[in-house]
Motif scaffolding. Structure first.
Motif, short mmCIF file in Angstrom:
data_model
loop_
_atom_site.label_atom_id
_atom_site.label_comp_id
_atom_site.label_asym_id
_atom_site.label_seq_id
_atom_site.Cartn_x
_atom_site.Cartn_y
_atom_site.Cartn_z
N MET A 57 30.62 -5.58 69.39
CA MET A 57 30.36 -5.06 68.05
C MET A 57 31.47 -4.02 67.95
SD MET A 57 28.64 -4.97 65.10
CE MET A 57 28.36 -3.97 63.82
N ILE A 58 32.23 -3.94 66.87
CA ILE A 58 33.31 -2.86 66.82
C ILE A 58 32.67 -1.63 66.15
CG2 ILE A 58 35.28 -2.56 65.42
CD1 ILE A 58 35.59 -5.50 64.83
N LEU A 59 33.14 -0.74 66.78
CA LEU A 59 32.73 0.62 66.68
C LEU A 59 33.56 1.21 65.36
CD1 LEU A 59 32.28 2.40 70.16
CD2 LEU A 59 30.60 1.34 68.59
N ILE A 60 33.06 1.61 64.50
CA ILE A 60 33.84 2.15 63.27
C ILE A 60 34.53 3.44 63.44
CG2 ILE A 60 31.79 3.38 62.30
CD1 ILE A 60 33.12 2.46 59.52
N ASP A 61 34.14 4.43 64.24
CA ASP A 61 34.50 5.71 64.20
C ASP A 61 36.29 5.74 64.88
OD1 ASP A 61 32.41 6.79 63.59
OD2 ASP A 61 31.53 7.36 65.57
N ARG A 62 36.45 4.71 65.70
CA ARG A 62 37.97 4.64 66.17
C ARG A 62 38.86 4.26 65.17
NH1 ARG A 62 38.76 -0.98 69.08
NH2 ARG A 62 40.96 0.12 69.25
N PHE A 63 38.34 3.72 63.96
CA PHE A 63 39.40 3.54 62.58
C PHE A 63 39.41 4.39 61.75
CE2 PHE A 63 38.05 -0.49 64.91
CZ PHE A 63 39.27 -0.98 65.40
N LEU A 64 38.61 5.50 61.78
CA LEU A 64 38.74 6.60 60.72
C LEU A 64 39.40 7.85 61.27
CD1 LEU A 64 34.98 6.30 59.89
CD2 LEU A 64 36.70 5.48 58.59
N PRO A 95 36.23 5.15 54.57
CA PRO A 95 34.81 4.88 55.39
C PRO A 95 34.24 3.50 54.88
CG PRO A 95 34.78 7.24 55.20
CD PRO A 95 35.69 6.71 54.42
N LYS A 96 34.23 3.52 53.71
CA LYS A 96 33.18 2.33 53.05
C LYS A 96 34.18 1.08 53.24
CE LYS A 96 30.57 5.05 49.52
NZ LYS A 96 30.21 5.16 48.20
N ALA A 97 35.47 1.28 52.83
CA ALA A 97 36.46 -0.02 53.00
C ALA A 97 36.35 -0.36 54.59
CB ALA A 97 37.91 0.39 52.30
N VAL A 98 36.36 0.79 55.41
CA VAL A 98 36.59 0.21 56.76
C VAL A 98 35.63 -0.47 57.32
CG1 VAL A 98 36.75 1.10 59.08
CG2 VAL A 98 38.38 2.06 57.38
N GLU A 99 34.19 -0.03 56.77
CA GLU A 99 32.94 -0.51 57.46
C GLU A 99 32.73 -1.86 56.94
OE1 GLU A 99 28.28 0.73 57.03
OE2 GLU A 99 29.45 1.60 55.92
N LYS A 100 33.36 -2.10 55.55
CA LYS A 100 33.01 -3.63 54.93
C LYS A 100 33.99 -4.46 55.63
CE LYS A 100 32.88 -5.77 50.45
NZ LYS A 100 32.84 -5.71 48.76
N VAL A 101 35.33 -4.05 56.06
CA VAL A 101 36.21 -4.95 56.58
C VAL A 101 35.76 -5.31 57.83
CG1 VAL A 101 38.57 -5.09 57.39
CG2 VAL A 101 37.98 -4.35 54.90
N LEU A 102 35.48 -4.34 58.59
CA LEU A 102 35.15 -4.48 59.96
C LEU A 102 33.67 -5.25 60.06
CD1 LEU A 102 35.48 -1.20 61.67
CD2 LEU A 102 36.83 -3.10 61.84
N GLY A 103 33.01 -5.16 59.26
CA GLY A 103 31.71 -6.35 59.35
C GLY A 103 32.05 -7.65 59.13
#
Length: 217
Positions: free
Chosen positions: A1-8, A14-22
């Motif tokens: 699972m990709i951790l979102i924090d390292r891409f912020l 945050p919303k765009a990152v979370e949606k794309v990473l999913g």
């Protein structure tokens, strides 16, 4: 699972990152890892920003569709890329990907800090791929080189009893020089110096990155 924090780390949405990473999490292949993700930031309305993600195998372009309900993805592998660049403008930067064939892929309004780090990540992966290709070509050329010709030995002839046989003369055959590839640490330092010389990273970033590389040596 990709951790979102390292891409912020650079004020990505945050919303765009979370949606794309999913979505990207299900698209990554074996031994593929995401390195950096940049999010478009238009000067006026930025409800549905495009995203660019760099992995160790390719570049992903992520574009919202159907008013954000769906997402269109397209990717281009490193072997299909000729070069990459970016251009800073008043409102963000343009990130430019030049493929081996076809038209350039241009994404506008990438925040300047994100554009620089996106370029750095993409440049390092593209150069690593090119170096791998060069090493493979060198190994193939060595394998195709003909083996050294065997020394000619004349047939033995009878020697009269009263005439002593001549002693054989040794012929020196110099070894074939083999070019040794650069070690991984030297290669990383050379690439880092190139980024610094092109003013794509600051001196502080250069020194910090250099220290990290030398610590792992």
């Amino acid at each position: 699972m990709i951790l979102i924090d390292r891409f912020l780390s650079d004020e990505q949405d945050p919303k765009a990152v979370e949606k794309v990473l999913g979505k990207l999490n299900d698209m990554l292949t074996s031994n593929e890892e995401l390195i950096y993700l940049a999010v478009q930031k238009r000067p006026a309305v930025n409800l549905l920003p495009d995203c660019i993600a760099v992995s160790n195998k390719r570049i992903f372009y992520c574009e919202p569709a159907n008013f954000g309900i769906t997402m269109n993805f397209k990717d281009i592998s490193w072997k299909s890329i000729k070069e990459i660049s970016f251009k800073e403008e008043i409102f963000g930067s343009k990130f430019i990907c030049v493929p081996q064939h076809g038209e350039n892929i241009i994404t506008e309004y990438i925040p300047k800090v994100q554009a620089r780090k996106l370029y750095q990540a993409a440049y390092e992966q593209l150069e690593a791929y090119k170096e791998q290709v060069r090493q493979t070509e060198m190994e193939d050329k060595r394998a195709q080189q003909p083996a050294p010709a065997a020394l000619f030995t004349p047939a033995e002839t009878p020697v009269p009893e009263n005439i002593p046989a001549e002693e054989p003369v040794e012929v020196y055959v110099p070894p074939v020089p083999v070019e040794e590839p650069e070690d991984e640490t030297t290669l990383k330092l050379r690439k880092l110096k190139t980024l610094y010389d092109k003013q794509l990273i600051t001196q502080a970033e250069y020194e910090a990155k250099k220290a990290d590389i030398l610590d792992t040596f």
